[in-house]
Scaffold this motif. Structure first.
Motif, PDB file in Angstrom:
ATOM      1  N   PRO A   1       0.825  -1.213   0.000  1.00  8.20           N
ATOM      2  CA  PRO A   1       0.000   0.000   0.000  1.00  8.20           C
ATOM      3  C   PRO A   1       0.860   1.263   0.000  1.00  8.20           C
ATOM      4  O   PRO A   1       1.999   1.273   0.480  1.00  8.20           O
ATOM      5  N   ARG A   2       0.335   2.324  -0.549  1.00  5.33           N
ATOM      6  CA  ARG A   2       0.997   3.625  -0.415  1.00  5.33           C
ATOM      7  C   ARG A   2       0.971   4.036   1.050  1.00  5.33           C
ATOM      8  O   ARG A   2       0.054   3.677   1.775  1.00  5.33           O
ATOM      9  N   PRO A   3       1.997   4.761   1.497  1.00  4.73           N
ATOM     10  CA  PRO A   3       3.073   5.407   0.743  1.00  4.73           C
ATOM     11  C   PRO A   3       4.336   4.553   0.606  1.00  4.73           C
ATOM     12  O   PRO A   3       5.399   5.078   0.278  1.00  4.73           O
ATOM     13  N   MET A   4       4.233   3.242   0.878  1.00  5.65           N
ATOM     14  CA  MET A   4       5.411   2.401   0.814  1.00  5.65           C
ATOM     15  C   MET A   4       5.774   2.111  -0.641  1.00  5.65           C
ATOM     16  O   MET A   4       4.915   1.990  -1.511  1.00  5.65           O
ATOM     17  N   THR A   5       7.068   2.008  -0.903  1.00  7.00           N
ATOM     18  CA  THR A   5       7.569   1.639  -2.221  1.00  7.00           C
ATOM     19  C   THR A   5       8.673   0.604  -2.035  1.00  7.00           C
ATOM     20  O   THR A   5       9.182   0.411  -0.922  1.00  7.00           O
ATOM     21  N   LEU A   6       9.028  -0.037  -3.122  1.00 10.18           N
ATOM     22  CA  LEU A   6      10.126  -0.999  -3.079  1.00 10.18           C
ATOM     23  C   LEU A   6      11.282  -0.426  -3.882  1.00 10.18           C
ATOM     24  O   LEU A   6      11.110   0.010  -5.023  1.00 10.18           O
ATOM     25  N   GLY A   7      12.453  -0.394  -3.259  1.00 10.81           N
ATOM     26  CA  GLY A   7      13.644   0.126  -3.926  1.00 10.81           C
ATOM     27  C   GLY A   7      14.884  -0.580  -3.417  1.00 10.81           C
ATOM     28  O   GLY A   7      14.810  -1.511  -2.606  1.00 10.81           O
ATOM     29  N   ARG A   8      16.037  -0.145  -3.878  1.00 13.09           N
ATOM     30  CA  ARG A   8      17.296  -0.743  -3.421  1.00 13.09           C
ATOM     31  C   ARG A   8      17.706  -0.118  -2.101  1.00 13.09           C
ATOM     32  O   ARG A   8      17.742   1.104  -1.962  1.00 13.09           O
ATOM     33  N   VAL A   9      18.010  -0.990  -1.140  1.00  7.89           N
ATOM     34  CA  VAL A   9      18.482  -0.523   0.165  1.00  7.89           C
ATOM     35  C   VAL A   9      19.944  -0.931   0.321  1.00  7.89           C
ATOM     36  O   VAL A   9      20.291  -2.108   0.142  1.00  7.89           O
ATOM     37  N   GLU A  10      20.783   0.043   0.641  1.00  2.79           N
ATOM     38  CA  GLU A  10      22.205  -0.232   0.857  1.00  2.79           C
ATOM     39  C   GLU A  10      22.431  -0.669   2.299  1.00  2.79           C
ATOM     40  O   GLU A  10      21.992   0.009   3.238  1.00  2.79           O
ATOM     41  N   LEU A  11      23.101  -1.787   2.473  1.00  4.41           N
ATOM     42  CA  LEU A  11      23.381  -2.316   3.801  1.00  4.41           C
ATOM     43  C   LEU A  11      24.780  -1.935   4.252  1.00  4.41           C
ATOM     44  O   LEU A  11      25.593  -1.441   3.461  1.00  4.41           O
ATOM     45  N   THR A  12      25.049  -2.179   5.518  1.00  4.72           N
ATOM     46  CA  THR A  12      26.304  -1.720   6.103  1.00  4.72           C
ATOM     47  C   THR A  12      27.526  -2.359   5.462  1.00  4.72           C
ATOM     48  O   THR A  12      28.614  -1.799   5.491  1.00  4.72           O
ATOM     49  N   ASP A  13      27.355  -3.554   4.860  1.00  7.45           N
ATOM     50  CA  ASP A  13      28.490  -4.216   4.200  1.00  7.45           C
ATOM     51  C   ASP A  13      28.681  -3.757   2.764  1.00  7.45           C
ATOM     52  O   ASP A  13      29.521  -4.293   2.038  1.00  7.45           O
TER      53      ASP A  13
END
Length: 557
Positions: free
Chosen positions: A507-519
């Protein structure tokens, strides 16, 4: 997503796909809308309904309260007193029935064309068969109209349609799911099966359909620790396969090997010889026992609504002598002993689900020959009292290719675990309501997700508390110029199809994208539309959603 929204989307999908041949009876949308509103109200009141809003179709030989059971023959129709147990148990868990689906008449066939309601066309190529007899149920799932569908399987009807339409088909051990309220094909062999787009969804549904078996649990061989042991067929014993299918089968074998399984070749002869006996031997006489007297009577009245191929199979079975049945039973006992000896200590036998995928025209030209070929690998399963699961295993020339895993009775869960090795896996990072123990985590679990690790993001994000139900955070990428922080995250593995389902329901306002992790790695994850941050509290300093919840409530929820 609410049950009401699911129903509205389903009926819009029915109109858009324009496949009227899928259905025998489709419930009026207004009636289903009301049932969906009731489900939403029960969930809002705190009731636990694990399948809340899941949409269900039932093969037309399975009783559904309020709809006629026809088994694909209008003259046979009767009004059941209530749901079959398999249907009732799914509805009790929150599933909503849309209607009953088309089938090969009296569940006699593996093609999906033997019906007065018309041939059910394949979900990928309308010129090809959908597979039967559970044709409508499989295609309704494959087209995204329903989440789950019930079929039956005597000779492979819960598996062949799954393979041809790129979905999962679970054929449980006989007796795990009651066949009460099901018009029999061969009562001693019939199983109620379930179709779904993902293996975890099918397993979840099967768990609710299952009841303690009235059969004594056999003494299964004690499994010694170690990798899965998989039996495979020698290429020369598979017979003629469609172009590209042998290579696709070998690719599935290689995938299990790469996953650490130990593979060995067995002699497939007892399996294929028993498969031929199901229709060519005396066992087909049980089909006459089921509906033969009705078919005879209808023929004398003109035979309106009878499929000629089905009628021929059933009426010919009337004249099989009893001595042939006893001889075939003795032969089957010998073949089963040989087959189980070939399996030995293998956890499963991996086979193509079918040898090929014919067109509608090819089946019309040779209805009996085409059908017999399709059952080469599936017909023996119930004769040998085995369990099976059919799963997608890639595409060949733009059409789905499927394999199945077969194992001893009551090894259903083991087969599903092995089958999961054949499903493409993706990763997703979650940071809020999908975290372990949080309200939306069951959504991940229902899609077969498994926790891989707990970590943090790179320090390039800020976290905000959104005004949503249930409460969830919004993660926004701010880069290195606006000081961000390491935010707690969990990385989950789930089937590729599961990620698609998750995204479709986001549902909005959530979207799916690339998340950069600590590694430094990047995985898909939940982010937030910047417009949703207006008035939202910045909670970045807490270092994560759970830490923030603990700061406002000792229970952390």
């Amino acid at each position: 997503m609410s049950a009401v929204t699911r129903v509205q989307r389903a009926y819009a999908r029915i109109e858009a796909t324009d496949r009227p041949e899928l259905w025998i009876d489709l419930r009026p949308q207004a009636e289903v809308d009301q049932e969906a509103r009731t489900i939403d109200e029960r969930v809002a009141a705190g009731e636990h309904l694990p399948l809340a809003g899941k949409l269900l179709a039932a093969k037309g030989n399975i009783d559904v309260a309020g709809l006629k059971t026809t088994a694909g023959c209008p003259a046979y129709a009767y009004t059941p007193e209530g749901d079959a147990p398999a249907v009732a148990r799914l509805r009790a868990a929150g599933a909503i029935v849309l209607g009953t689906t088309n089938l090969d008449q009296f569940a006699t066939g593996l093609v999906g064309t033997r019906s007065p309601h018309g041939a059910v066309r394949n979900a990928y190529d309308p010129a090809r068969i959908s597979g039967g007899s559970s044709s409508g149920s499989a295609v309704a799932v494959a087209l995204g109209i329903v989440d789950l569908a019930l079929g039956t399987d005597t000779a492979g009807s819960g598996r062949v349609p799954a393979a041809f339409n790129g979905i999962v088909g679970l054929k449980p051990t006989r007796g795990l799911v009651p066949t009460t309220g099901v018009v029999p094909a061969c009562a001693s062999l019939d199983c109620v099966t379930v179709f779904a787009r993902t293996l975890p969804e099918a397993e979840q549904a099967l768990a609710y359909m299952t009841s303690p078996s009235g059969r004594d649990l056999p003494a299964l061989p004690q499994r010694t620790p170690g990798p899965w042991r998989i039996a495979v067929a020698a290429p020369e014993q598979l017979g003629e396969l469609d172009k590209g299918w042998a290579a696709a089968y070998e690719a599935a074998v290689a995938q299990l090997t790469a996953a650490g399984s130990e593979l060995r070749t067995l002699d497939l002869t007892p399996f294929t010889e028993a498969a031929a006996m199901l229709y060519e031997g005396a066992f087909v006489a049980e089909r006459y026992t089921a509906v033969g007297s009705f078919v005879d009577k209808l023929i004398t009245e003109g035979g309106e609504g009878l499929d000629p191929t089905v009628a021929g199979i059933i009426t010919r079975a009337r004249d099989i002598p009893a001595h042939q049945l006893y001889a075939d039973q003795d032969r089957l006992t010998d073949l089963r002993t040989r087959a189980l000896a070939e399996l030995g200590n293998a956890d499963a036998l991996l086979l193509p689900t079918a040898p090929g995928h014919p067109t509608l025209a090819e089946v019309a030209a040779d209805p009996l020959g085409a059908n017999a070929r399709l059952g080469r690998f599936t017909n023996s399963t119930n004769l040998f009292d085995l369990a099976a699961v059919a799963v997608p295993a890639g595409m060949v020339d733009g059409l789905p290719f499927g394999v199945m895993l077969i194992g001893p009775a009551f090894t259903d869960e083991r087969l599903a675990r092995i089958a999961s090795l054949l499903q493409p896996q993706l990763r997703i990072a979650v940071l809020g309501a999908h975290l372990s123990g949080q309200p939306l985590n069951p959504q991940l679990l229902s899609l077969g997700a498994e926790l891989e690790r707990t970590t943090t993001t790179a320090p390039v994000y800020r976290l905000h508390a959104l005004s949503t139900t249930p409460p969830k955070p919004g993660l926004v990428h701010v880069g290195t110029e606006d000081p961000g922080a390491d935010i707690e995250a969990e990385v989950w593995r789930l089937p590729a199809e599961g990620l698609g389902r998750l995204l479709a329901e986001l549902p909005r306002p959530m979207t799916l994208g690339r998340v950069e992790l600590t590694d430094g790695s990047h995985v898909p994850g939940f982010l937030c539309e910047p417009s949703a941050l207006e008035g939202a509290e910045d909670i970045t300093t807490h270092g994560g959603w759970r830490a923030y919840l603990r700061s406002i409530s000792p229970s952390g929820v």
